[in-house]
Design a protein around this motif. Structure first.
Motif, PDB file in Angstrom:
ATOM      1  N   THR A 180     -40.536   2.124-135.908  1.00  0.00           N
ATOM      2  CA  THR A 180     -40.021   3.037-136.926  1.00  0.00           C
ATOM      3  C   THR A 180     -38.732   3.736-136.506  1.00  0.00           C
ATOM      4  O   THR A 180     -38.131   4.442-137.316  1.00  0.00           O
ATOM      5  CB  THR A 180     -41.069   4.120-137.257  1.00  0.00           C
ATOM      6  N   ALA A 181     -38.350   3.560-135.241  1.00  0.00           N
ATOM      7  CA  ALA A 181     -37.165   4.219-134.667  1.00  0.00           C
ATOM      8  C   ALA A 181     -37.303   5.736-134.702  1.00  0.00           C
ATOM      9  O   ALA A 181     -36.320   6.460-134.861  1.00  0.00           O
ATOM     10  CB  ALA A 181     -35.891   3.768-135.360  1.00  0.00           C
ATOM     11  N   LYS A 182     -38.525   6.228-134.540  1.00  0.00           N
ATOM     12  CA  LYS A 182     -38.789   7.664-134.522  1.00  0.00           C
ATOM     13  C   LYS A 182     -39.034   8.118-133.090  1.00  0.00           C
ATOM     14  O   LYS A 182     -39.623   7.395-132.290  1.00  0.00           O
ATOM     15  CB  LYS A 182     -40.021   8.008-135.358  1.00  0.00           C
ATOM     16  N   VAL A 183     -38.576   9.334-132.792  1.00  0.00           N
ATOM     17  CA  VAL A 183     -38.772   9.929-131.479  1.00  0.00           C
ATOM     18  C   VAL A 183     -39.473  11.269-131.688  1.00  0.00           C
ATOM     19  O   VAL A 183     -38.994  12.117-132.452  1.00  0.00           O
ATOM     20  CB  VAL A 183     -37.426  10.169-130.757  1.00  0.00           C
ATOM     21  N   LEU A 184     -40.616  11.451-131.016  1.00  0.00           N
ATOM     22  CA  LEU A 184     -41.359  12.706-131.081  1.00  0.00           C
ATOM     23  C   LEU A 184     -41.213  13.377-129.727  1.00  0.00           C
ATOM     24  O   LEU A 184     -41.559  12.793-128.694  1.00  0.00           O
ATOM     25  CB  LEU A 184     -42.835  12.437-131.386  1.00  0.00           C
ATOM     26  N   VAL A 185     -40.673  14.600-129.723  1.00  0.00           N
ATOM     27  CA  VAL A 185     -40.431  15.315-128.474  1.00  0.00           C
ATOM     28  C   VAL A 185     -41.109  16.677-128.549  1.00  0.00           C
ATOM     29  O   VAL A 185     -40.861  17.455-129.469  1.00  0.00           O
ATOM     30  CB  VAL A 185     -38.916  15.511-128.230  1.00  0.00           C
ATOM     31  N   PHE A 186     -41.966  16.950-127.576  1.00  0.00           N
ATOM     32  CA  PHE A 186     -42.557  18.273-127.408  1.00  0.00           C
ATOM     33  C   PHE A 186     -41.741  18.956-126.316  1.00  0.00           C
ATOM     34  O   PHE A 186     -41.581  18.406-125.227  1.00  0.00           O
ATOM     35  CB  PHE A 186     -44.028  18.179-126.996  1.00  0.00           C
ATOM     36  N   PHE A 187     -41.219  20.148-126.630  1.00  0.00           N
ATOM     37  CA  PHE A 187     -40.340  20.804-125.674  1.00  0.00           C
ATOM     38  C   PHE A 187     -40.672  22.285-125.553  1.00  0.00           C
ATOM     39  O   PHE A 187     -41.347  22.856-126.408  1.00  0.00           O
ATOM     40  CB  PHE A 187     -38.870  20.597-126.051  1.00  0.00           C
ATOM     41  N   ALA A 188     -40.183  22.882-124.475  1.00  0.00           N
ATOM     42  CA  ALA A 188     -40.423  24.292-124.184  1.00  0.00           C
ATOM     43  C   ALA A 188     -39.779  25.168-125.262  1.00  0.00           C
ATOM     44  O   ALA A 188     -38.757  24.798-125.848  1.00  0.00           O
ATOM     45  CB  ALA A 188     -39.848  24.632-122.815  1.00  0.00           C
ATOM     46  N   PRO A 189     -40.368  26.331-125.513  1.00  0.00           N
ATOM     47  CA  PRO A 189     -39.842  27.220-126.549  1.00  0.00           C
ATOM     48  C   PRO A 189     -38.377  27.614-126.361  1.00  0.00           C
ATOM     49  O   PRO A 189     -37.689  27.887-127.321  1.00  0.00           O
ATOM     50  CB  PRO A 189     -40.739  28.460-126.454  1.00  0.00           C
ATOM     51  N   GLY A 190     -37.881  27.608-125.151  1.00  0.00           N
ATOM     52  CA  GLY A 190     -36.492  27.989-124.900  1.00  0.00           C
ATOM     53  C   GLY A 190     -35.465  26.956-125.325  1.00  0.00           C
ATOM     54  O   GLY A 190     -34.274  27.243-125.357  1.00  0.00           O
ATOM     55  N   ARG A 191     -35.896  25.769-125.658  1.00  0.00           N
ATOM     56  CA  ARG A 191     -34.976  24.694-126.085  1.00  0.00           C
ATOM     57  C   ARG A 191     -34.841  24.726-127.600  1.00  0.00           C
ATOM     58  O   ARG A 191     -35.773  25.047-128.313  1.00  0.00           O
ATOM     59  CB  ARG A 191     -35.509  23.318-125.680  1.00  0.00           C
ATOM     60  N   SER A 192     -33.678  24.335-128.087  1.00  0.00           N
ATOM     61  CA  SER A 192     -33.473  24.251-129.538  1.00  0.00           C
ATOM     62  C   SER A 192     -33.518  22.789-129.977  1.00  0.00           C
ATOM     63  O   SER A 192     -33.319  21.879-129.166  1.00  0.00           O
ATOM     64  CB  SER A 192     -32.108  24.846-129.913  1.00  0.00           C
ATOM     65  N   ALA A 193     -33.757  22.589-131.260  1.00  0.00           N
ATOM     66  CA  ALA A 193     -33.761  21.227-131.802  1.00  0.00           C
ATOM     67  C   ALA A 193     -32.381  20.585-131.611  1.00  0.00           C
ATOM     68  O   ALA A 193     -32.277  19.393-131.319  1.00  0.00           O
ATOM     69  CB  ALA A 193     -34.154  21.243-133.272  1.00  0.00           C
ATOM     70  N   ALA A 194     -31.335  21.380-131.730  1.00  0.00           N
ATOM     71  CA  ALA A 194     -29.975  20.863-131.549  1.00  0.00           C
ATOM     72  C   ALA A 194     -29.757  20.390-130.111  1.00  0.00           C
ATOM     73  O   ALA A 194     -29.116  19.363-129.881  1.00  0.00           O
ATOM     74  CB  ALA A 194     -28.940  21.921-131.920  1.00  0.00           C
ATOM     75  N   SER A 195     -30.307  21.121-129.133  1.00  0.00           N
ATOM     76  CA  SER A 195     -30.137  20.701-127.736  1.00  0.00           C
ATOM     77  C   SER A 195     -30.917  19.419-127.457  1.00  0.00           C
ATOM     78  O   SER A 195     -30.469  18.565-126.691  1.00  0.00           O
ATOM     79  CB  SER A 195     -30.556  21.808-126.768  1.00  0.00           C
ATOM     80  N   ILE A 196     -32.066  19.258-128.104  1.00  0.00           N
ATOM     81  CA  ILE A 196     -32.863  18.030-127.945  1.00  0.00           C
ATOM     82  C   ILE A 196     -32.109  16.854-128.561  1.00  0.00           C
ATOM     83  O   ILE A 196     -32.038  15.769-127.985  1.00  0.00           O
ATOM     84  CB  ILE A 196     -34.263  18.175-128.572  1.00  0.00           C
ATOM     85  N   ALA A 197     -31.525  17.059-129.727  1.00  0.00           N
ATOM     86  CA  ALA A 197     -30.727  15.999-130.369  1.00  0.00           C
ATOM     87  C   ALA A 197     -29.566  15.594-129.466  1.00  0.00           C
ATOM     88  O   ALA A 197     -29.262  14.405-129.332  1.00  0.00           O
ATOM     89  CB  ALA A 197     -30.217  16.470-131.725  1.00  0.00           C
ATOM     90  N   GLY A 198     -28.941  16.560-128.812  1.00  0.00           N
ATOM     91  CA  GLY A 198     -27.855  16.265-127.888  1.00  0.00           C
ATOM     92  C   GLY A 198     -28.332  15.450-126.696  1.00  0.00           C
ATOM     93  O   GLY A 198     -27.659  14.516-126.258  1.00  0.00           O
ATOM     94  N   LEU A 199     -29.515  15.788-126.174  1.00  0.00           N
ATOM     95  CA  LEU A 199     -30.086  15.017-125.064  1.00  0.00           C
ATOM     96  C   LEU A 199     -30.313  13.571-125.476  1.00  0.00           C
ATOM     97  O   LEU A 199     -30.001  12.646-124.732  1.00  0.00           O
ATOM     98  CB  LEU A 199     -31.425  15.619-124.622  1.00  0.00           C
ATOM     99  N   ILE A 200     -30.865  13.381-126.670  1.00  0.00           N
ATOM    100  CA  ILE A 200     -31.138  12.026-127.161  1.00  0.00           C
ATOM    101  C   ILE A 200     -29.833  11.240-127.282  1.00  0.00           C
ATOM    102  O   ILE A 200     -29.744  10.098-126.841  1.00  0.00           O
ATOM    103  CB  ILE A 200     -31.898  12.069-128.494  1.00  0.00           C
ATOM    104  N   ARG A 201     -28.805  11.863-127.854  1.00  0.00           N
ATOM    105  CA  ARG A 201     -27.498  11.193-127.977  1.00  0.00           C
ATOM    106  C   ARG A 201     -26.952  10.806-126.602  1.00  0.00           C
ATOM    107  O   ARG A 201     -26.467   9.686-126.410  1.00  0.00           O
ATOM    108  CB  ARG A 201     -26.493  12.095-128.700  1.00  0.00           C
ATOM    109  N   ASN A 202     -27.047  11.731-125.647  1.00  0.00           N
ATOM    110  CA  ASN A 202     -26.528  11.454-124.302  1.00  0.00           C
ATOM    111  C   ASN A 202     -27.287  10.321-123.625  1.00  0.00           C
ATOM    112  O   ASN A 202     -26.682   9.451-122.997  1.00  0.00           O
ATOM    113  CB  ASN A 202     -26.576  12.706-123.437  1.00  0.00           C
ATOM    114  N   VAL A 203     -28.600  10.326-123.729  1.00  0.00           N
ATOM    115  CA  VAL A 203     -29.399   9.272-123.103  1.00  0.00           C
ATOM    116  C   VAL A 203     -29.113   7.929-123.764  1.00  0.00           C
ATOM    117  O   VAL A 203     -28.973   6.915-123.078  1.00  0.00           O
ATOM    118  CB  VAL A 203     -30.909   9.615-123.150  1.00  0.00           C
ATOM    119  N   MET A 204     -28.997   7.910-125.077  1.00  0.00           N
ATOM    120  CA  MET A 204     -28.692   6.659-125.770  1.00  0.00           C
ATOM    121  C   MET A 204     -27.316   6.141-125.356  1.00  0.00           C
ATOM    122  O   MET A 204     -27.125   4.941-125.191  1.00  0.00           O
ATOM    123  CB  MET A 204     -28.740   6.856-127.285  1.00  0.00           C
ATOM    124  N   ALA A 205     -26.357   7.035-125.155  1.00  0.00           N
ATOM    125  CA  ALA A 205     -25.009   6.627-124.764  1.00  0.00           C
ATOM    126  C   ALA A 205     -24.987   6.023-123.365  1.00  0.00           C
ATOM    127  O   ALA A 205     -24.171   5.151-123.080  1.00  0.00           O
ATOM    128  CB  ALA A 205     -24.063   7.823-124.828  1.00  0.00           C
TER     129      ALA A 205
END
Length: 66
Positions: A24-49
């Motif tokens: 489905t090309a879906k990614v489910l990420v459970f993260f610490a409360p101090g992280r934002s959804a935008a920072s998680i999206a940035g991590l995904i972009r960086n790892v994919m790159a």
């Protein structure tokens, strides 16, 4: 690529659990409360790159995986 993404994200600070569904090309990420959804999206972009053939070779598929 899914396994690579899971492992690389799991190595990042504040990431508690990652599940990637390659069908489905879906990614489910459970993260610490101090992280934002935008920072998680940035991590995904960086790892994919960084998902070059050389980097992907570090995470070989297990038997039966595609």
């Amino acid at each position: 690529m899914a396994r690579y993404l899971e492992r690389r994200l799991a190595e990042c600070a504040g990431i508690r659990q990652v599940a990637v569904n390659p069908t489905t090309a879906k990614v489910l990420v459970f993260f610490a409360p101090g992280r934002s959804a935008a920072s998680i999206a940035g991590l995904i972009r960086n790892v994919m790159a960084e998902g070059t053939p050389e980097a992907l070779a570090e995470y070989p598929l297990a038997d039966g995986q595609i």
